[in-house]
Design a protein around this motif. Structure first.
Motif, PDB file in Angstrom:
ATOM      1  N   GLU A  80       0.871  -1.179   0.000  1.00 31.71           N
ATOM      2  CA  GLU A  80       0.000   0.000   0.000  1.00 31.71           C
ATOM      3  C   GLU A  80       0.906   1.226   0.000  1.00 31.71           C
ATOM      4  N   ALA A  81       0.315   2.412  -0.134  1.00 26.12           N
ATOM      5  CA  ALA A  81       1.146   3.601  -0.317  1.00 26.12           C
ATOM      6  C   ALA A  81       1.266   4.484   0.926  1.00 26.12           C
ATOM      7  N   THR A  82       0.296   4.386   1.824  1.00 24.50           N
ATOM      8  CA  THR A  82       0.264   5.342   2.947  1.00 24.50           C
ATOM      9  C   THR A  82       1.568   5.350   3.751  1.00 24.50           C
ATOM     10  N   ALA A  83       2.062   4.138   4.073  1.00 26.61           N
ATOM     11  CA  ALA A  83       3.276   4.063   4.896  1.00 26.61           C
ATOM     12  C   ALA A  83       4.432   4.785   4.202  1.00 26.61           C
ATOM     13  N   SER A  84       4.546   4.618   2.886  1.00 29.51           N
ATOM     14  CA  SER A  84       5.646   5.269   2.162  1.00 29.51           C
ATOM     15  C   SER A  84       5.465   6.785   2.118  1.00 29.51           C
ATOM     16  N   VAL A  85       4.219   7.228   1.962  1.00 31.99           N
ATOM     17  CA  VAL A  85       3.984   8.679   1.930  1.00 31.99           C
ATOM     18  C   VAL A  85       4.356   9.278   3.283  1.00 31.99           C
ATOM     19  N   VAL A  86       3.988   8.599   4.354  1.00 30.76           N
ATOM     20  CA  VAL A  86       4.314   9.097   5.693  1.00 30.76           C
ATOM     21  C   VAL A  86       5.839   9.079   5.894  1.00 30.76           C
ATOM     22  N   ARG A  87       6.473   8.002   5.469  1.00 29.83           N
ATOM     23  CA  ARG A  87       7.942   7.912   5.575  1.00 29.83           C
ATOM     24  C   ARG A  87       8.595   9.082   4.857  1.00 29.83           C
ATOM     25  N   SER A  88       8.104   9.377   3.669  1.00 29.29           N
ATOM     26  CA  SER A  88       8.683  10.453   2.871  1.00 29.29           C
ATOM     27  C   SER A  88       8.438  11.828   3.519  1.00 29.29           C
ATOM     28  N   TYR A  89       7.228  12.014   4.032  1.00 27.82           N
ATOM     29  CA  TYR A  89       6.857  13.279   4.702  1.00 27.82           C
ATOM     30  C   TYR A  89       7.775  13.535   5.899  1.00 27.82           C
ATOM     31  N   ILE A  90       8.066  12.448   6.639  1.00 30.92           N
ATOM     32  CA  ILE A  90       8.929  12.603   7.820  1.00 30.92           C
ATOM     33  C   ILE A  90      10.394  12.766   7.395  1.00 30.92           C
ATOM     34  N   GLN A  91      10.838  11.871   6.500  1.00 27.70           N
ATOM     35  CA  GLN A  91      12.253  11.852   6.113  1.00 27.70           C
ATOM     36  C   GLN A  91      12.715  13.191   5.537  1.00 27.70           C
ATOM     37  N   VAL A 289       2.093   9.417  12.046  1.00 30.25           N
ATOM     38  CA  VAL A 289       3.304  10.212  11.792  1.00 30.25           C
ATOM     39  C   VAL A 289       4.218  10.122  13.015  1.00 30.25           C
ATOM     40  N   LYS A 290       3.623  10.267  14.176  1.00 31.37           N
ATOM     41  CA  LYS A 290       4.406  10.174  15.417  1.00 31.37           C
ATOM     42  C   LYS A 290       4.967   8.754  15.596  1.00 31.37           C
ATOM     43  N   ALA A 291       4.124   7.758  15.360  1.00 36.50           N
ATOM     44  CA  ALA A 291       4.568   6.367  15.576  1.00 36.50           C
ATOM     45  C   ALA A 291       5.751   6.009  14.677  1.00 36.50           C
ATOM     46  N   LEU A 292       5.856   6.683  13.520  1.00 33.63           N
ATOM     47  CA  LEU A 292       6.974   6.382  12.614  1.00 33.63           C
ATOM     48  C   LEU A 292       8.139   7.338  12.805  1.00 33.63           C
ATOM     49  N   GLY A 293       8.099   8.083  13.907  1.00 36.73           N
ATOM     50  CA  GLY A 293       9.277   8.893  14.256  1.00 36.73           C
ATOM     51  C   GLY A 293       9.171  10.363  13.909  1.00 36.73           C
ATOM     52  N   GLY A 294       8.012  10.811  13.485  1.00 35.75           N
ATOM     53  CA  GLY A 294       7.829  12.238  13.169  1.00 35.75           C
ATOM     54  C   GLY A 294       7.163  12.956  14.323  1.00 35.75           C
ATOM     55  N   PRO A 295       6.858  14.246  14.126  1.00 35.06           N
ATOM     56  CA  PRO A 295       6.151  14.984  15.165  1.00 35.06           C
ATOM     57  C   PRO A 295       4.683  14.545  15.239  1.00 35.06           C
ATOM     58  N   GLU A 296       3.978  15.065  16.240  1.00 31.21           N
ATOM     59  CA  GLU A 296       2.577  14.693  16.369  1.00 31.21           C
ATOM     60  C   GLU A 296       1.760  15.504  15.363  1.00 31.21           C
ATOM     61  N   ILE A 297       1.449  14.894  14.244  1.00 29.00           N
ATOM     62  CA  ILE A 297       0.724  15.602  13.181  1.00 29.00           C
ATOM     63  C   ILE A 297      -0.410  14.698  12.703  1.00 29.00           C
ATOM     64  N   PRO A 298      -1.639  15.226  12.696  1.00 25.84           N
ATOM     65  CA  PRO A 298      -2.765  14.389  12.263  1.00 25.84           C
ATOM     66  C   PRO A 298      -2.738  14.174  10.749  1.00 25.84           C
ATOM     67  N   ALA A 299      -3.405  13.130  10.302  1.00 24.85           N
ATOM     68  CA  ALA A 299      -3.424  12.849   8.868  1.00 24.85           C
ATOM     69  C   ALA A 299      -4.638  12.013   8.508  1.00 24.85           C
ATOM     70  N   ILE A 300      -4.974  12.064   7.240  1.00 28.35           N
ATOM     71  CA  ILE A 300      -6.106  11.270   6.726  1.00 28.35           C
ATOM     72  C   ILE A 300      -5.878  11.034   5.239  1.00 28.35           C
ATOM     73  N   GLY A 301      -6.403   9.934   4.728  1.00 29.43           N
ATOM     74  CA  GLY A 301      -6.242   9.682   3.292  1.00 29.43           C
ATOM     75  C   GLY A 301      -7.114   8.538   2.840  1.00 29.43           C
ATOM     76  N   PHE A 302      -7.002   8.232   1.569  1.00 25.43           N
ATOM     77  CA  PHE A 302      -7.720   7.073   1.025  1.00 25.43           C
ATOM     78  C   PHE A 302      -6.970   6.552  -0.183  1.00 25.43           C
ATOM     79  N   ALA A 303      -7.306   5.345  -0.578  1.00 33.90           N
ATOM     80  CA  ALA A 303      -6.758   4.807  -1.825  1.00 33.90           C
ATOM     81  C   ALA A 303      -7.888   4.191  -2.630  1.00 33.90           C
ATOM     82  N   ILE A 304      -7.870   4.508  -3.920  1.00 31.56           N
ATOM     83  CA  ILE A 304      -8.832   3.893  -4.839  1.00 31.56           C
ATOM     84  C   ILE A 304      -8.162   2.666  -5.442  1.00 31.56           C
ATOM     85  N   GLY A 305      -8.876   1.556  -5.524  1.00 35.18           N
ATOM     86  CA  GLY A 305      -8.377   0.393  -6.256  1.00 35.18           C
ATOM     87  C   GLY A 305      -8.562   0.667  -7.741  1.00 35.18           C
ATOM     88  N   PHE A 306      -7.448   1.005  -8.392  1.00 32.19           N
ATOM     89  CA  PHE A 306      -7.499   1.461  -9.794  1.00 32.19           C
ATOM     90  C   PHE A 306      -8.097   0.363 -10.676  1.00 32.19           C
TER      91      PHE A 306
END
Ligand code: HAM
Length: 417
Positions: A80-91, A289-306
């Protein structure tokens, strides 16, 4: 003959037009809502997924394509993509300049699930994520954006289902109440749910096995266990959706298959696809975001099955590739030589143009132009070259004009652009 692997597929012309239409519509819609595109790697460290999606989820327990990559340790084809997007946002400390960021990303995901209609081992997602906003207005806006895209694509038989999964403050109360019920019904639960009832009781609500469904029939509703803040949040989401004409229903059994969710969770379901009826899924994940080592920042998203959305759109309408605007039909070597240059220049200047170098007869050229569904044909042979003209025919109206060879490319570019 080497065949592709079960659960994988080729998307070919004939089908790709629908994919392209969806992708264009998604990009246009998301960008109007302020989203920017991200391109992320397909392979990440395995730990990224186990820590975010959750160790006890089906995805992490049994569906990841994981292999050892030398010193890098275990790496995984992203499920899935969410974990990578969060990783990138933090990194990249993207929050430093402005914590509020909106991203979308489109690409293949990999899950080793049992292949069946609508379920593949490589599938594609159109993923959207927003960081830095905890307002319920955003939750409603995201669901509205998804509904807008589906409406643009004229996808019928789709409906948003929403629920609230509470927060770390109120969810444990619900988990406890649910666990008590499950303990009393142990003998009716499937093997998976027996395990889930210990580690992740919410997931039992989602089980499709009839005896499990029966067992949780009288289960308490999570909505009755929300804290005041979560309840107010959910009420506002519903009110804003209603105010803005989004068709939805509340589904207290909707729990999602990934562990990072908090508060609003939603899925878009269809009646057109059989068992694999979720076209899109998402929700809030305020703690990730916090659990993956970033600051405490809320987030929300979705994924469409293309893949699933493409199947629905293709079922409900015909989208065909455009034919060339112009087909050049040269007769003889001299004309073929000219046609080659004109075709290159026209295509380079934005005119969809085809020609053929095989030395065909006029009849055979016309057949080919028809096959390609060309809108116009430009005919040129020795006689036309002598007269300094070429004959342009509109294939729909059968009208025909002589165009001077002098400045021909410019004339055609002006005419067709
Ligand atoms: P998900 O519900 O696991 O959520 O997947 C989202 C969508 O991807 C599903 O609704 C379905 O349409 C499609 N999908 C999942 N697995 C397959 C498969 N094997 N074959 C075909 N299509 C499939 C997530 O992945 C979350 N990351 C969504 C999200 C984004 N939550 C917050 N942000």
């Amino acid at each position: 003959m080497i065949q592709l692997i079960k659960g994988f597929k080729d998307v070919l012309p004939g089908e790709i037009e629908v994919w392209q239409t969806i992708e264009r519509a998604a990009k246009e819609t998301f960008e109007n809502f302020g989203f920017q595109e991200l391109r992320l790697p397909i392979v990440e460290k395995s730990e990224l997924f186990s820590r975010s999606i959750g160790d006890t989820t089906d995805i992490v327990e049994k569906e990841m394509y994981t292999f050892e990559d030398g010193k890098r340790g275990h790496v995984t084809l992203r499920p899935e993509a969410t974990a990578s997007v969060v990783r990138s946002y933090i990194q990249h400390k993207m929050y430093a300049k402005d914590p509020i960021r909106k991203f979308y990303t489109i690409g293949p995901m990999f899950r080793r699930e049992r292949p069946q209609k609508g379920r593949y081992r490589q599938f594609y997602q159109i993923d959207a994520e927003v960081f830095g906003i905890d307002s319920p207005y955003l939750d409603a806006q995201l669901i509205f954006m998804l509904a807008t895209l589906l409406e643009k694509l004229k996808a019928r038989d789709v409906k948003a289902h929403i629920n609230s999964l509470g927060c770390p403050c109120c969810r444990p109360n619900f988990q406890k109440a649910l666990k008590d019920l499950l303990d009393a019904k142990k003998e009716s639960l499937c093997e998976n749910c027996l395990r889930r009832s210990e580690k992740n009781p919410l997931r039992v609500l989602d089980c499709k096995v009839p005896s499990c469904r029966e067992a949780v029939e009288g289960a308490p509703s999570i909505l009755d266990h929300l804290c005041d803040d979560c309840r107010e949040h959910f009420e506002t989401v519903k009110a804003v959706l209603t105010e803005n004409g989004v068709d939805f229903e509340v589904d207290t059994r909707l729990v999602r298959g990934l562990d990072y969710y908090t508060r609003t969770a939603f899925e878009v379901l269809t009646t057109s696809l059989g068992a694999q009826n979720a076209v899109a899924g998402g929700g809030r994940y305020d703690g990730l975001v916090k659990a993956l080592g970033g600051p405490e920042i809320p987030a929300i998203g979705f994924a469409i099955g293309f893949d699933r959305l493409a199947e629905i759109v293709a079922m409900q309408q015909t989208i065909e590739a455009d034919g060339p605007t112009l087909y050049i039909a040269p007769l003889g070597d001299a004309a073929t030589n000219k046609a080659a240059t004109w075709a290159m220049q026209l295509a380079a200047n934005g005119v969809f143009c085809e020609t053929d170098f095989a030395g065909r007869s006029l009849k055979s050229h016309m057949k080919r132009a028809d096959k390609l569904n060309a809108a116009h044909v430009l005919m040129v042979g020795d006689d036309e070259l002598d007269r300094g003209v070429a004959a342009l025919r509109n294939m729909a109206t059968k009208e025909q004009w002589d165009l001077p060879l002098d400045g021909l490319v410019e004339t055609l570019v002006d005419r067709f652009n």
